[in-house]
Design an enzyme around this catalytic site. Structure first.
Site, short mmCIF file in Angstrom:
data_model
loop_
_atom_site.label_atom_id
_atom_site.label_comp_id
_atom_site.label_asym_id
_atom_site.label_seq_id
_atom_site.Cartn_x
_atom_site.Cartn_y
_atom_site.Cartn_z
N GLU A 114 -4.79 3.94 5.95
CA GLU A 114 -4.55 3.67 4.53
C GLU A 114 -5.23 4.77 3.70
O GLU A 114 -4.77 5.16 2.63
CB GLU A 114 -5.14 2.29 4.18
N SER A 149 -10.79 -0.59 3.45
CA SER A 149 -9.96 -0.72 4.66
C SER A 149 -9.48 0.66 5.09
O SER A 149 -8.83 1.35 4.31
CB SER A 149 -8.73 -1.58 4.38
N ARG A 169 0.83 -1.22 0.00
CA ARG A 169 0.00 0.00 0.00
C ARG A 169 0.86 1.27 0.00
O ARG A 169 0.57 2.24 0.70
CB ARG A 169 -0.95 0.02 1.21
C1 LIG Z 1 -15.46 -0.69 -0.81
C2 LIG Z 1 -14.00 -0.43 -1.05
C3 LIG Z 1 -13.12 -1.48 -1.21
C4 LIG Z 1 -11.76 -1.24 -1.45
N1 LIG Z 1 -10.93 -2.31 -1.61
C5 LIG Z 1 -9.62 -2.11 -1.85
C6 LIG Z 1 -8.74 -3.22 -2.04
O1 LIG Z 1 -9.15 -4.38 -2.02
N2 LIG Z 1 -7.42 -2.97 -2.26
C7 LIG Z 1 -6.93 -1.69 -2.33
O2 LIG Z 1 -5.72 -1.55 -2.53
N3 LIG Z 1 -7.74 -0.62 -2.16
C8 LIG Z 1 -9.06 -0.79 -1.93
N4 LIG Z 1 -9.89 0.29 -1.76
C9 LIG Z 1 -9.32 1.64 -1.79
C10 LIG Z 1 -9.45 2.36 -3.17
O3 LIG Z 1 -10.38 1.71 -3.98
C11 LIG Z 1 -8.11 2.43 -3.90
O4 LIG Z 1 -7.14 3.05 -3.09
C12 LIG Z 1 -8.20 3.20 -5.22
O5 LIG Z 1 -7.01 3.05 -5.94
C13 LIG Z 1 -8.48 4.68 -5.02
O6 LIG Z 1 -8.74 5.23 -6.30
P1 LIG Z 1 -9.56 6.56 -6.47
O7 LIG Z 1 -9.54 6.92 -7.93
O8 LIG Z 1 -10.90 6.44 -5.87
O9 LIG Z 1 -8.65 7.58 -5.64
P2 LIG Z 1 -9.11 8.93 -4.93
O10 LIG Z 1 -9.80 8.58 -3.64
O11 LIG Z 1 -9.85 9.81 -5.87
O12 LIG Z 1 -7.70 9.57 -4.61
C14 LIG Z 1 -6.83 9.00 -3.65
C15 LIG Z 1 -5.62 9.93 -3.45
O13 LIG Z 1 -4.84 9.97 -4.65
C16 LIG Z 1 -4.80 11.30 -5.20
N5 LIG Z 1 -4.96 11.09 -6.65
C17 LIG Z 1 -6.04 10.58 -7.28
N6 LIG Z 1 -5.79 10.42 -8.59
C18 LIG Z 1 -4.52 10.84 -8.79
C19 LIG Z 1 -3.67 10.92 -9.94
N7 LIG Z 1 -4.09 10.51 -11.14
N8 LIG Z 1 -2.41 11.40 -9.79
C20 LIG Z 1 -1.97 11.81 -8.57
N9 LIG Z 1 -2.73 11.77 -7.45
C21 LIG Z 1 -4.00 11.29 -7.56
C22 LIG Z 1 -5.93 12.05 -4.54
O14 LIG Z 1 -5.65 13.44 -4.43
C23 LIG Z 1 -5.99 11.38 -3.18
O15 LIG Z 1 -5.03 11.92 -2.30
C24 LIG Z 1 -11.27 0.09 -1.53
C25 LIG Z 1 -12.18 1.16 -1.38
C26 LIG Z 1 -13.51 0.92 -1.15
C27 LIG Z 1 -14.47 2.07 -1.02
#
Ligand SMILES: Cc1cc2nc3c(=O)[nH]c(=O)nc-3n(C[C@H](O)[C@H](O)[C@H](O)COP(=O)(O)OP(=O)(O)OC[C@H]3O[C@@H](n4cnc5c(N)ncnc54)[C@H](O)[C@@H]3O)c2cc1C
Length: 337
Positions: free
Chosen positions: A333, A237, A162
């Site tokens: 996380e 998580s 992570r």
């Molecule tokens: C129900 C649920 C289950 C999940 N299960 C998992 C799992 O099994 N494994 C896992 O690893 N994660 C899991 N996650 C966490 C999440 O899905 C991941 O971390 C995912 O990659 C986040 O992507 P996002 O586009 O929503 O990021 P966002 O929430 O939009 O952004 C996260 C961070 O990254 C920054 N950011 C976003 N895009 C960019 C970019 N292109 N360049 C630079 N910075 C950026 C944002 O400013 C923020 O600080 C889960 C979440 C949920 C809600």
């Protein structure tokens, strides 16, 4: 491309927190992104992907840039592998389904993880024995300083559990605009021995699974186990699983003989944070409109109208309690904003 003002971010974060963005824009190309970044009237920016890994603890008094740059293309291929590039705004799970549909193997275990492709390298998303780094080839990222695109190889990214360079030295300095994956074209290396995948496949009466079968098994397990953010706000998580020394673990076993652990190196073990939180009595606890999920102690939830600052206070209370009970520090996380 239109900049709007004082909008609610509730539909843009899976926690469903009703924080406001002072300014908001959705960009659908790198050119639009660069134009927005150069606007002098908005010096502070926040990049938003799918909003599934953030807890908004306050109104965002800045310009929120929603990355909506779409597109998937084949970069090259050889006899065994195909190199597929996906732009940052592609939905992660839809990209996984695209790969499965085309029989490109390697990311099927990562089915149904919310969020976008561009955010996936930041915390090296992982699930069911597979991490993004296993198929990551390179990514393109726009430098906020030079406004030029730079290429990061796998080695450049310093992927870890992570974690990556984008959560460390490069944090806040780059916007990932696309990711290229190296995926198998045949003889896919299947990962079925993690969690309940193999028993799920047994239940599905599948003895020779394809990558599609594995994806279906993972989707079925995740749907049963994890709360759907559309029904109950959450960010998956909330905490990382902590790593402690073996000596520390052995001393804890004297009082907590059922404490689970996974070896991560000769001297260190990983402890499931969910177990610690459950043992500390938080599982299923509800405070007003927020709490800890009843089936998943690692998942903090918003029952409707919780404030991000309240969820953060609960997270801090959990951290303090775990430290007091086990002398273990657990780290969020989720990105706290
Ligand atoms: C129900 C649920 C289950 C999940 N299960 C998992 C799992 O099994 N494994 C896992 O690893 N994660 C899991 N996650 C966490 C999440 O899905 C991941 O971390 C995912 O990659 C986040 O992507 P996002 O586009 O929503 O990021 P966002 O929430 O939009 O952004 C996260 C961070 O990254 C920054 N950011 C976003 N895009 C960019 C970019 N292109 N360049 C630079 N910075 C950026 C944002 O400013 C923020 O600080 C889960 C979440 C949920 C809600």
């Amino acid at each position: 491309m239109q900049i709007t003002h004082n909008i609610s971010l509730k539909p843009y974060n899976t926690f469903g927190i009703d924080a406001k963005a002072k300014h908001f824009v959705s960009v659908s190309s790198i050119e639009e992104l660069v134009t927005v970044l150069k606007l002098p009237e908005y010096p502070e920016k926040l990049i938003l992907g799918g909003g599934s890994n953030m807890l908004l603890t306050k109104d965002q008094d800045l310009l929120v840039i929603h990355l909506n740059i779409k597109g998937i293309s084949i970069v090259s291929e050889d006899k065994d592998f195909i190199f597929v590039k996906a732009n940052a705004g592609e939905n992660w799970h839809e990209f996984v389904l695209y790969c499965i549909h085309n029989d490109f193997g390697g990311i099927e275990n990562l089915s149904l993880i919310p969020g976008n492709v561009g955010s996936a390298p930041i915390q090296n998303i992982g699930a069911y024995g597979v991490e993004l780094k296993d198929t990551f080839f390179s990514c393109e990222a726009l430098s906020l300083e030079t406004k030029n695109i730079e290429i990061f190889t796998k080695a450049d990214c310093h992927f870890d559990y992570r974690n990556s360079i984008f959560k460390q030295q490069a944090k806040g300095k780059y916007i990932i605009t696309s990711v290229t994956f190296k995926l198998s074209k045949h003889n896919h290396k299947l990962h079925i021995n993690y969690g309940t995948i193999s028993s799920e496949l047994d239940e599905m009466k599948i003895s020779n699974p394809t990558i599609q079968d594995i994806s279906k098994a993972v989707i079925s397990i995740r749907t049963q186990k994890l709360p759907n953010p559309k029904e109950i706000g959450n960010s998956g998580s909330f905490f990382k699983n902590p790593v402690i020394t073996k000596a520390h673990y052995l001393s804890l076993l004297e009082n907590f003989e059922d404490m689970p652990s996974y070896a991560v190196s000769e001297n260190d073990v990983k402890i499931p944070a969910g177990w610690l939180i459950e043992k500390a009595g938080f599982k299923g606890k509800r405070f007003e409109d927020y709490g800890v999920h009843k089936n998943q102690a690692l998942v903090l939830v918003n029952y409707g109208n919780a404030k991000g600052s309240d969820v953060l206070k609960l997270a801090e209370l959990i951290q303090i309690t775990i430290k007091r009970l086990f002398d273990i520090s657990i780290e969020a996380e989720v990105n706290i904003l």
